[in-house]
Scaffold this motif. Structure first.
Motif, PDB file in Angstrom:
ATOM      1  N   GLU A  46      43.201  52.872  35.666  1.00 45.66           N
ATOM      2  CA  GLU A  46      42.080  52.050  35.206  1.00 45.66           C
ATOM      3  C   GLU A  46      42.014  50.763  36.019  1.00 45.66           C
ATOM      4  O   GLU A  46      43.014  50.068  36.172  1.00 45.66           O
ATOM      5  CB  GLU A  46      42.271  51.721  33.718  1.00 45.66           C
ATOM      6  N   LEU A  47      40.816  50.460  36.499  1.00 42.44           N
ATOM      7  CA  LEU A  47      40.593  49.201  37.209  1.00 42.44           C
ATOM      8  C   LEU A  47      40.293  48.128  36.172  1.00 42.44           C
ATOM      9  O   LEU A  47      39.228  48.143  35.556  1.00 42.44           O
ATOM     10  CB  LEU A  47      39.430  49.354  38.194  1.00 42.44           C
ATOM     11  N   VAL A  48      41.225  47.214  35.944  1.00 39.43           N
ATOM     12  CA  VAL A  48      41.058  46.240  34.860  1.00 39.43           C
ATOM     13  C   VAL A  48      40.466  44.925  35.333  1.00 39.43           C
ATOM     14  O   VAL A  48      39.876  44.191  34.535  1.00 39.43           O
ATOM     15  CB  VAL A  48      42.386  45.976  34.126  1.00 39.43           C
ATOM     16  N   ALA A  49      40.622  44.595  36.606  1.00 38.39           N
ATOM     17  CA  ALA A  49      40.094  43.329  37.121  1.00 38.39           C
ATOM     18  C   ALA A  49      39.585  43.544  38.535  1.00 38.39           C
ATOM     19  O   ALA A  49      40.318  44.067  39.375  1.00 38.39           O
ATOM     20  CB  ALA A  49      41.172  42.259  37.107  1.00 38.39           C
ATOM     21  N   ARG A  50      38.360  43.150  38.766  1.00 35.96           N
ATOM     22  CA  ARG A  50      37.762  43.316  40.084  1.00 35.96           C
ATOM     23  C   ARG A  50      36.834  42.148  40.357  1.00 35.96           C
ATOM     24  O   ARG A  50      36.736  41.211  39.556  1.00 35.96           O
ATOM     25  CB  ARG A  50      37.015  44.648  40.167  1.00 35.96           C
ATOM     26  N   TRP A  51      36.137  42.221  41.478  1.00 34.82           N
ATOM     27  CA  TRP A  51      35.261  41.134  41.897  1.00 34.82           C
ATOM     28  C   TRP A  51      33.831  41.627  42.032  1.00 34.82           C
ATOM     29  O   TRP A  51      33.587  42.727  42.509  1.00 34.82           O
ATOM     30  CB  TRP A  51      35.733  40.556  43.236  1.00 34.82           C
ATOM     31  N   SER A  52      32.912  40.778  41.616  1.00 34.27           N
ATOM     32  CA  SER A  52      31.509  41.105  41.828  1.00 34.27           C
ATOM     33  C   SER A  52      31.169  40.885  43.294  1.00 34.27           C
ATOM     34  O   SER A  52      31.952  40.318  44.053  1.00 34.27           O
ATOM     35  CB  SER A  52      30.623  40.225  40.954  1.00 34.27           C
ATOM     36  N   ILE A  53      29.972  41.315  43.681  1.00 35.54           N
ATOM     37  CA  ILE A  53      29.536  41.141  45.054  1.00 35.54           C
ATOM     38  C   ILE A  53      29.422  39.666  45.417  1.00 35.54           C
ATOM     39  O   ILE A  53      29.512  39.278  46.580  1.00 35.54           O
ATOM     40  CB  ILE A  53      28.195  41.884  45.291  1.00 35.54           C
TER      41      ILE A  53
END
Length: 115
Positions: A46-53
């Motif tokens: 699971e990807l729990v933290a990512r970045w918006s564009i």
């Protein structure tokens, strides 16, 4: 080739905090687009933290308000600050690109939250 090394995991009681670090090294080792995943045996990663564009952090609902993600240019790392931990946060935490072609996975760092 980019290398990812995760650290900072451990055993913590519910309500406690941990700060994980993902050190990024090797050619093309920028920090943009590096997010945090977690893996529980028998379940999908699971990807729990990512970045918006636009570079804003995005979190899954389960951790929103409790987790924060930071870039540390001095260490060339992406850190995950985890507060108010819950037993259901127990998992192997790994970092990698949050989209596109992924780098080779590191070993991850185990987080265990006791109730």
């Amino acid at each position: 080739q980019v290398q990812l090394v995760e650290s900072g995991g451990g055993l913590v009681q519910a309500g406690g905090s941990l700060r994980l670090s993902c050190e990024v090294s090797g050619s093309g080792s920028g920090l943009d687009g590096i997010g945090w995943y977690r893996q529980v045996p028998g379940r999908s990663r699971e990807l729990v933290a990512r970045w918006s564009i636009l570079g804003d952090p995005i979190f899954v609902e389960d951790v929103r308000g409790r987790f924060a993600i930071f870039k540390d240019n001095t260490k060339n790392s992406v850190d995950l600050q985890m507060d108010n931990l819950k037993p259901e946060d127990t998992a192997l935490y790994l970092c990698n690109r949050d989209s596109g072609v992924l780098f080779s996975w590191g070993r991850g760092t185990q987080v265990t939250v006791s109730s």
